[in-house]
Design a protein around this motif. Structure first.
Motif, mmCIF file in Angstrom:
data_model
loop_
_atom_site.group_PDB
_atom_site.id
_atom_site.type_symbol
_atom_site.label_atom_id
_atom_site.label_comp_id
_atom_site.label_asym_id
_atom_site.label_seq_id
_atom_site.Cartn_x
_atom_site.Cartn_y
_atom_site.Cartn_z
ATOM 1 N N UNK A 354 0.875 -1.219 -0.117
ATOM 2 C CA UNK A 354 0.011 -0.046 -0.001
ATOM 3 C C UNK A 354 0.799 1.226 0.012
ATOM 4 N N UNK A 355 0.355 2.286 -0.785
ATOM 5 C CA UNK A 355 1.363 3.416 -0.648
ATOM 6 C C UNK A 355 1.115 4.434 0.527
ATOM 7 N N UNK A 356 0.407 3.965 1.170
ATOM 8 C CA UNK A 356 0.128 4.567 2.739
ATOM 9 C C UNK A 356 1.320 4.185 3.681
ATOM 10 N N UNK A 357 1.933 3.173 3.248
ATOM 11 C CA UNK A 357 3.400 2.834 3.907
ATOM 12 C C UNK A 357 4.361 3.888 3.606
ATOM 13 N N UNK A 358 4.300 4.252 2.265
ATOM 14 C CA UNK A 358 5.263 5.207 1.778
ATOM 15 C C UNK A 358 5.134 6.485 2.446
ATOM 16 N N UNK A 359 3.830 7.078 2.561
ATOM 17 C CA UNK A 359 3.512 8.480 3.157
ATOM 18 C C UNK A 359 3.942 8.293 4.519
ATOM 19 N N UNK A 360 3.563 7.215 5.362
ATOM 20 C CA UNK A 360 3.819 7.331 6.726
ATOM 21 C C UNK A 360 5.400 7.219 6.874
ATOM 22 N N UNK A 361 6.011 6.337 6.397
ATOM 23 C CA UNK A 361 7.487 6.162 6.286
ATOM 24 C C UNK A 361 8.122 7.517 5.982
ATOM 25 N N UNK A 362 7.865 8.027 4.912
ATOM 26 C CA UNK A 362 8.556 9.416 4.702
ATOM 27 C C UNK A 362 8.313 10.547 5.775
ATOM 28 N N UNK A 363 7.239 10.503 6.428
ATOM 29 C CA UNK A 363 7.179 11.446 7.750
ATOM 30 C C UNK A 363 8.220 11.012 8.520
ATOM 31 N N UNK A 364 8.612 9.754 8.983
ATOM 32 C CA UNK A 364 9.649 9.479 9.918
ATOM 33 C C UNK A 364 10.647 9.912 9.419
ATOM 34 N N UNK A 365 11.203 9.845 8.314
ATOM 35 C CA UNK A 365 12.359 10.443 7.569
ATOM 36 C C UNK A 365 12.444 11.992 7.867
#
Length: 453
Positions: A354-365
């Motif tokens: 899911x692209x939601x993983x990308x969005x949440x992960x990039x917030x961590x970065x």
């Protein structure tokens, strides 16, 4: 004295400088977030997909020239004139890009814009060093980071909407107009502010440093242009350009930077490595969402919006708790967050999750970058003296820009070698993970300058 209010960045004698500098950061943030979101649209509209990475790397590369020039100018004559010249170039570059009808014209604008953006950053750092006591530096840089909050909330989404429903050109021309208005206001506010005259003798070797900066810029652009060559020629050309960059950049950085000497050299080196890792990955986040997940430009900007918001939050935490956490702990936390985020994005790219993983992960970065970026600014000024504030400020920014430009260009070369498309994205994120891991070594060697003095 009894009843005396503690010093603040919003004191009467500093309020307009704080507001003006924050406005410049705000508009720079709007542009940076906007261009990352709309670049896939621009490259398609101008038939310049092969030069996608150069559009990022070129701006970062020429910013090195602006950094050296404004650093020397600030040391020799004070930061006022350097700041005004840099903002003017920033506006001119935006106008050229906004009116471009070929990718080559667009790149010219991006190159001019880079000159201004790089010089503006250095001049603002010297303004902070000259006007604010050391114990307020962390608060100033936290305020600069907070200037990313509103752009992070609306910038990528708005830029995508402008590109989708109006015209991508307004993502550049609109920022140029706002910057021009802010510049007129800032110039009036700084007129009566004492910024120091500098020391003309400190300008020695400026011509050599400028020449080396040009060499670094040309080398970084050459790495990006190598993506347009066949792989058998592109990689050797890129390797040659990297060797030239390494030889030239040594004289623009503190002694011992490339071998991660303890203290200021490691501060400067960490900046380049984490910037390269983060911005090379971020350049392809909207691209992957559009290509692999069929996002519109508007919605692809959401990933950058959340990351920038987290960046501002991390910066605010650093401004309040940075002394308690300490330099080494901040470096470890920040780099760990980045690596976790990059690994999550890599796994998602490989598994088509899911692209939601990308969005949440990039917030961590983004949160990790928010913690470490302002801390490196504070440390750089703490290691500096009035006679080398311009040089050290430019060195930190040069490391930032060179690391980002080279990393983005190498990522672009890798994508071109693999034929582009969704199959190339995992290679980009694996490369960025490697850079973040390397950053851990100098991150443990930042030292303990008198940042609270």
């Amino acid at each position: 004295m009894t009843g005396t209010r503690p010093a603040s960045i919003w004191d009467r004698e500093r309020i307009w400088v704080t507001a003006g500098a924050t406005a410049l950061i705000f508009l720079g943030a709007i542009e940076a977030l906007a261009v990352t979101t709309v670049m896939p649209v621009v490259s398609e509209a101008l038939d310049g997909q092969a030069l996608f990475a150069v559009a990022f790397a070129g701006t970062l590369a020429t910013s090195v020239i602006g950094m050296v020039a404004c650093g020397a100018w600030s040391d020799a004559r004070g930061p006022r004139g350097a700041l005004y010249a840099a903002v003017s170039l920033f506006v001119v570059g935006l106008v050229i890009s906004g009116f471009a009808f070929t990718m080559e014209q667009f790149l010219i604008g991006r190159l001019v814009q880079g000159l201004g953006a790089g010089g503006q950053t250095v001049a603002l750092y010297v303004v902070v060093a000259r006007l604010y006591p050391p114990h307020l530096h962390g608060r100033v840089f936290a305020a600069f980071a907070a200037a990313w909050v509103v752009p992070s909330m609306i910038g990528p989404f708005l830029a995508g909407a402008v590109a989708e429903f109006l015209d991508w050109r307004w993502a550049f021309l609109g920022v140029a107009l706002l910057t021009l208005i802010a510049f007129v206001m800032i110039a009036a506010r700084l007129r009566g502010v004492e910024l120091g005259g500098g020391n003309v003798a400190s300008g020695g070797g400026v011509l050599l440093r400028l020449l080396l900066a040009v060499v670094v810029a040309v080398g970084a652009v050459s790495v990006g242009l190598a993506a347009d060559l066949p792989p058998g020629m592109g990689w050797p050309a890129a390797a040659g350009a990297l060797l030239v960059i390494a030889l030239a950049v040594r004289r623009l950085l503190p002694t011992g930077t490339l071998r991660s000497a303890r203290g200021l050299p490691s501060v400067v080196l960490v900046r380049g490595l984490v910037a390269g890792s983060f911005f090379a990955a971020e350049a392809y986040i909207p691209y992957m969402l559009i290509v692999q997940y069929a996002f519109s430009p508007t919605w692809a900007g959401i990933a950058l919006m959340l990351a920038a918001f987290a960046w501002a939050g991390g910066s605010a935490l650093q401004g309040r708790y940075g002394e308690a956490l300490g330099n080494r702990r901040i470096a470890v936390i920040s780099i760990t967050l980045m690596i976790v985020a990059l690994v999550a994005v890599l796994i998602t790219a490989l598994s088509d999750a899911s692209p939601v993983v990308i969005i949440v992960a990039w917030a961590l970065a983004g949160g990790g970058m928010g913690l470490i970026y302002p801390r490196l600014n504070v440390l750089m000024l703490a290691y500096s003296e009035p006679g080398n504030q311009g040089f050290n400020s430019s060195a930190l920014s040069i490391s930032d820009a060179t690391g980002s430009a080279v990393a983005v260009a190498l990522a672009g070369l890798g994508v071109a070698t693999l034929g582009g498309g969704a199959s190339a994205f995992p290679a980009v994120y694996a490369f960025c993970i490697a850079l973040a891991l390397v950053a851990a070594l100098p991150g443990l060697r930042l030292g303990h300058a008198a940042e609270s003095a």
